[in-house]
Write a protein that holds these residues in place. Structure first.
Motif, PDB file in Angstrom:
ATOM      1  N   LYS A   1       0.671  -0.957  -4.966  1.00  0.00           N
ATOM      2  CA  LYS A   1       1.722  -1.535  -5.889  1.00  0.00           C
ATOM      3  C   LYS A   1       1.651  -3.024  -6.092  1.00  0.00           C
ATOM      4  O   LYS A   1       1.868  -3.507  -4.792  1.00  0.00           O
ATOM      5  CB  LYS A   1       2.955  -1.113  -5.796  1.00  0.00           C
TER       6      LYS A   1
ATOM      7  N   GLN B   1      -0.106   9.543 -15.025  1.00  0.00           N
ATOM      8  CA  GLN B   1      -1.270  10.471 -15.377  1.00  0.00           C
ATOM      9  C   GLN B   1      -1.317  11.398 -16.306  1.00  0.00           C
ATOM     10  O   GLN B   1      -0.079  11.878 -16.813  1.00  0.00           O
ATOM     11  CB  GLN B   1      -1.680  11.429 -14.120  1.00  0.00           C
TER      12      GLN B   1
ATOM     13  N   TYR C   1      -4.832   5.542  -1.218  1.00  0.00           N
ATOM     14  CA  TYR C   1      -3.647   4.587  -1.356  1.00  0.00           C
ATOM     15  C   TYR C   1      -3.240   4.361  -2.791  1.00  0.00           C
ATOM     16  O   TYR C   1      -4.126   4.416  -3.713  1.00  0.00           O
ATOM     17  CB  TYR C   1      -3.994   3.193  -0.669  1.00  0.00           C
ATOM     18  N   THR C   2      -2.110   4.153  -2.829  1.00  0.00           N
ATOM     19  CA  THR C   2      -1.468   3.576  -4.245  1.00  0.00           C
ATOM     20  C   THR C   2      -1.226   2.276  -4.013  1.00  0.00           C
ATOM     21  O   THR C   2      -0.182   2.034  -3.239  1.00  0.00           O
ATOM     22  CB  THR C   2      -0.526   4.635  -4.801  1.00  0.00           C
TER      23      THR C   2
ATOM     24  N   SER D   1       0.349  -0.499 -10.680  1.00  0.00           N
ATOM     25  CA  SER D   1      -0.175   0.255  -9.494  1.00  0.00           C
ATOM     26  C   SER D   1      -1.543   0.530 -10.018  1.00  0.00           C
ATOM     27  O   SER D   1      -2.007   0.864 -10.881  1.00  0.00           O
ATOM     28  CB  SER D   1       0.668   1.361  -9.321  1.00  0.00           C
TER      29      SER D   1
ATOM     30  N   HIS E   1      -5.029   5.124 -11.943  1.00  0.00           N
ATOM     31  CA  HIS E   1      -3.428   4.738 -12.199  1.00  0.00           C
ATOM     32  C   HIS E   1      -2.699   5.729 -11.135  1.00  0.00           C
ATOM     33  O   HIS E   1      -3.162   6.705 -10.987  1.00  0.00           O
ATOM     34  CB  HIS E   1      -3.079   4.755 -13.660  1.00  0.00           C
ATOM     35  N   ASP E   2      -1.535   5.060 -10.982  1.00  0.00           N
ATOM     36  CA  ASP E   2      -0.551   6.240 -10.030  1.00  0.00           C
ATOM     37  C   ASP E   2       0.014   7.468 -10.836  1.00  0.00           C
ATOM     38  O   ASP E   2      -0.457   7.651 -12.158  1.00  0.00           O
ATOM     39  CB  ASP E   2       0.479   5.420  -9.602  1.00  0.00           C
ATOM     40  N   SER E   3       0.683   8.380 -10.115  1.00  0.00           N
ATOM     41  CA  SER E   3       1.106   9.497 -10.526  1.00  0.00           C
ATOM     42  C   SER E   3       1.944   9.498 -11.747  1.00  0.00           C
ATOM     43  O   SER E   3       2.059  10.335 -12.573  1.00  0.00           O
ATOM     44  CB  SER E   3       1.606  10.182  -9.426  1.00  0.00           C
ATOM     45  N   LYS E   4       2.587   8.432 -11.821  1.00  0.00           N
ATOM     46  CA  LYS E   4       3.610   8.290 -12.955  1.00  0.00           C
ATOM     47  C   LYS E   4       2.743   8.288 -14.377  1.00  0.00           C
ATOM     48  O   LYS E   4       3.421   8.359 -15.482  1.00  0.00           O
ATOM     49  CB  LYS E   4       4.522   6.853 -12.707  1.00  0.00           C
TER      50      LYS E   4
ATOM     51  N   VAL F   1      -4.884   3.161  -7.865  1.00  0.00           N
ATOM     52  CA  VAL F   1      -4.966   3.970  -6.758  1.00  0.00           C
ATOM     53  C   VAL F   1      -6.506   3.633  -6.373  1.00  0.00           C
ATOM     54  O   VAL F   1      -7.309   3.098  -7.268  1.00  0.00           O
ATOM     55  CB  VAL F   1      -4.852   5.505  -7.045  1.00  0.00           C
TER      56      VAL F   1
ATOM     57  N   ASP G   1       0.753  -1.084  -0.150  1.00  0.00           N
ATOM     58  CA  ASP G   1       0.138   0.081   0.068  1.00  0.00           C
ATOM     59  C   ASP G   1       0.890   1.304   0.020  1.00  0.00           C
ATOM     60  O   ASP G   1       0.272   2.249   0.159  1.00  0.00           O
ATOM     61  CB  ASP G   1      -0.921   0.019   1.095  1.00  0.00           C
ATOM     62  N   GLY G   2       2.196   1.300  -0.077  1.00  0.00           N
ATOM     63  CA  GLY G   2       2.915   2.161  -0.360  1.00  0.00           C
ATOM     64  C   GLY G   2       3.539   2.524   1.136  1.00  0.00           C
ATOM     65  O   GLY G   2       4.602   3.518   1.265  1.00  0.00           O
TER      66      GLY G   2
END
Lengths: 488, 129
Positions: A80, A413, A77-78, A90, A408-411, A92, A54-55
């Motif tokens: 992975k 977006q 939560y993100t 990943s 999806h995670d910040s990578k 979210v 969960d990071g």
């Protein structure tokens, strides 16, 4: 000696107790947190032994049935997930207080070790359609929702230098070998002037022909042909909603630098007949519109006056402002039809229900990796009620659409305040690449994201990378790079 | 031994000829091309559908194909101008004449030259989309 043995025994028992305790916690049914399943995206088989993090320090491992659960406090939560043989990925999610959030993972197999075909090429070409699907009508003699209109994008990279994408010193031509004459199977041009489009046969409403030269795009990153008037019909009458365009890149001396093929999806599978009858659904639509709204569309049509829906209903797809006080076309369609999807058995049984109006049960507009992962239209767009309320709340159809970053995670977006289709890669391992490559260049158009279930989508990765994945191998663009991770 | 060999040889020849005679004759690429256009000409689109390769048939159902094909122009006649058949693939150039049409407001027939690709699949030659 005895002391050592006892100490070892105690340590072992303590470890065992901790393991048993932890596994009990992990397998116990939780009431607040996250749970779900982990599956292979292709086979649907459960994946055991996947680690979900969960990071922070909380992790879970999927069991033999692919199930996992994480006890979490309320919050965002993100997650992975990683497991040998599959891509690490990943997602979210948000956990509400006292609630259990379901997050399912569909994992894609790890990349292959094939020789990258582009390694022996001088140039790489990326080509894609903007929306993943365009709609077209079989008959324009009653009204026009949308004209024949398709848009293709191309980006070009010289593999042997470090400069960005090429936008000068080359010519980019497109042709559709099987679709050279749209007038054979559509009556659009016979009626186009009545809708205010005074365009010659086989020329689209933007002036774009069925084959020609692409123009440098607005961001000066690639080339675009906007409004190509193809239909789903090949010249010989075959209904093919995934017709391919051939792209040819030449230098100023007309030497061919590279070629590629790309699907330009377009479909007439709107299925109005599911509710409006098979005899003359267009006339039925006009009659019902007149009956509900006091218009005179039937009489107008009989007198030779034809109307575009966007004359009154604003439509961002056409840049049409509509009339003040009249709902936008997207709002009017979703709002009026939202409680009529069970009008007929055919409509009620059409799955997903969106395919009653959007193409379609055969066309399968939704065919990309999202569909492979089990997502439906509603997972991103919401149902017809949500479509209605969001549009009533001011959302602009076509201009404000679902975001990758919602899941999806910040990578992964989109760029700030930018649609996926207009966003560019911004977290490259080589900073000079940032802002150079469109997301769709590597991942394909929305609805048909790699890996797609439709083989027609995969021509670019197949040609340059030797598989049907998204573009993941840096060698596709760079002769001297070996990285296999694009987003840092 | 010699007698045995003669028996075996005769039996082999007999079986080969008989089996070949009994098995259904596979259509040639030209025959499939003719079936494709003739059926379209007769508006027998169910037969036209059978001429497509398995990849196309996986994506488009027969009923859906028929309903869409009916919306397109009707083949009035066709002429195979060229057919180049290799082992598992063939290329043809065909001139198609589409009938005049009220729907398409076409008072005269329309003529178009198309290139058709054929591939050999396990059930014979097929039109590749």
């Amino acid at each position: 000696m005895l002391k050592t043995k006892v100490s070892l025994l105690l340590s072992f028992m303590l470890s065992l107790a901790i393991v048993v305790c932890l596994s009990t916690i992990a397998s116990a049914a939780i009431t607040t947190g996250i749970s779900g399943t982990v599956k292979d995206i292709n086979t649907g088989a459960a994946i055991a032994g996947a680690t979900i993090n969960d990071g922070s320090r909380t992790t879970a491992t999927s069991d033999a049935s692919g199930n996992y659960s994480l006890s979490e406090a309320a919050g965002s939560y993100t997650l992975k997930i990683s497991v040998s043989g599959y891509q690490t990925t990943s997602l979210v999610c948000t956990v509400a207080s006292g609630a259990l959030t379901n997050v399912n993972f569909s994992l894609t197999k790890a990349y292959g070790t094939q020789t990258i075909p582009a390694a022996s090429m001088g140039y790489s070409v990326f080509a894609w359609n903007d929306l993943g699907m365009h709609c077209d009508q079989n008959d324009y003699s009653y009204f026009s929702v949308l004209p024949p209109f398709n848009t293709l994008h191309v980006q070009i990279k010289n593999r042997n230098n470090t400069s960005g994408m090429i936008t000068s010193g080359v010519n980019v031509a497109y042709t559709f070998p099987k679709k050279t004459n749209s007038t054979l199977h559509t009556n659009f041009w016979q009626f186009a002037p009545k809708y205010g489009w005074n365009v010659p046969a086989n020329i689209g409403i933007t002036g774009t022909p069925l084959s020609g030269t692409m123009q440098v795009d607005a961001k000066n990153l690639g080339f675009v042909a906007t409004g190509i008037p193809i239909t789903p019909y090949d010249d010989d009458g075959t209904w093919d909603p995934y017709g391919a365009a051939n792209i040819t890149v030449t230098d100023t001396n007309n030497n061919i630098l590279q070629t590629a093929a790309v699907a330009a999806p377009v479909s007439t599978e709107m299925n109005c007949q599911n509710c409006h009858g098979t005899t003359n659904p267009q006339l039925d639509i006009l009659q019902k519109h007149d009956s509900h709204n006091g218009t005179t569309l039937v009489t107008d049509q009989a007198n030779g006056t034809l109307h575009q829906c966007s004359e009154c209903h604003s439509d961002n797809a056409l840049g049409a402002p509509g009339k003040t006080g009249v709902e936008s076309l997207s709002l009017a369609m979703h709002n009026f039809h939202k409680d009529k999807m069970t009008t007929t058995t055919v409509a009620a049984n059409t799955t997903p229900g969106c395919y009653n109006c959007h193409p379609g049960t055969n066309t399968q507009c939704l065919r990309g990796i999202m569909e492979k992962a089990g997502k439906t239209c509603v997972d991103c767009h919401g149902d017809m009620n949500k479509m209605t309320t969001s549009l009533q709340g001011g959302r602009q159809a076509w201009l404000q659409e679902p975001k990758c970053a919602d899941c999806h995670d910040s990578k992964h977006q989109e760029n700030a305040n930018t649609l996926y289709r207009n966003s560019t890669f911004n977290n490259s391992p080589i900073s000079v690449m940032n802002g150079e490559l469109y997301c769709e260049a590597c991942h394909n158009s929305t609805h048909g994201e790699f890996k797609s279930t439709n083989s027609a989508d995969a021509s670019i990765p197949q040609k340059f990378q030797g598989d049907d994945y998204w573009i993941w191998n840096c060698k596709v663009c760079h002769a001297n790079k070996t990285q296999k991770a694009m987003h840092t | 031994m010699k007698k045995y060999l003669i028996y075996m040889l005769t039996l082999s020849v007999f079986l080969t000829f008989n089996l070949a005679g009994c098995s259904p004759q596979e259509q040639t690429s030209r025959e499939v091309l003719d079936k494709y256009f003739t059926s379209a000409q007769q508006q027998d689109y169910a037969t036209t559908y059978t001429c497509y390769d398995s990849e196309y048939q996986k994506k488009v159902t027969k009923d859906e194909f028929i309903s869409h094909r009916k919306e397109a122009s009707v083949v009035q006649s066709y002429k195979v101008l060229q057919l180049d058949t290799q082992k598992d693939a063939a290329k043809a150039t065909v001139e198609i004449t589409f009938a005049s049409s009220t729907k398409f407001k076409r008072t005269e027939p329309a003529i178009v030259k198309v290139n058709e690709d054929l591939i050999k699949q396990k059930d014979g030659w097929k039109i590749k989309v």
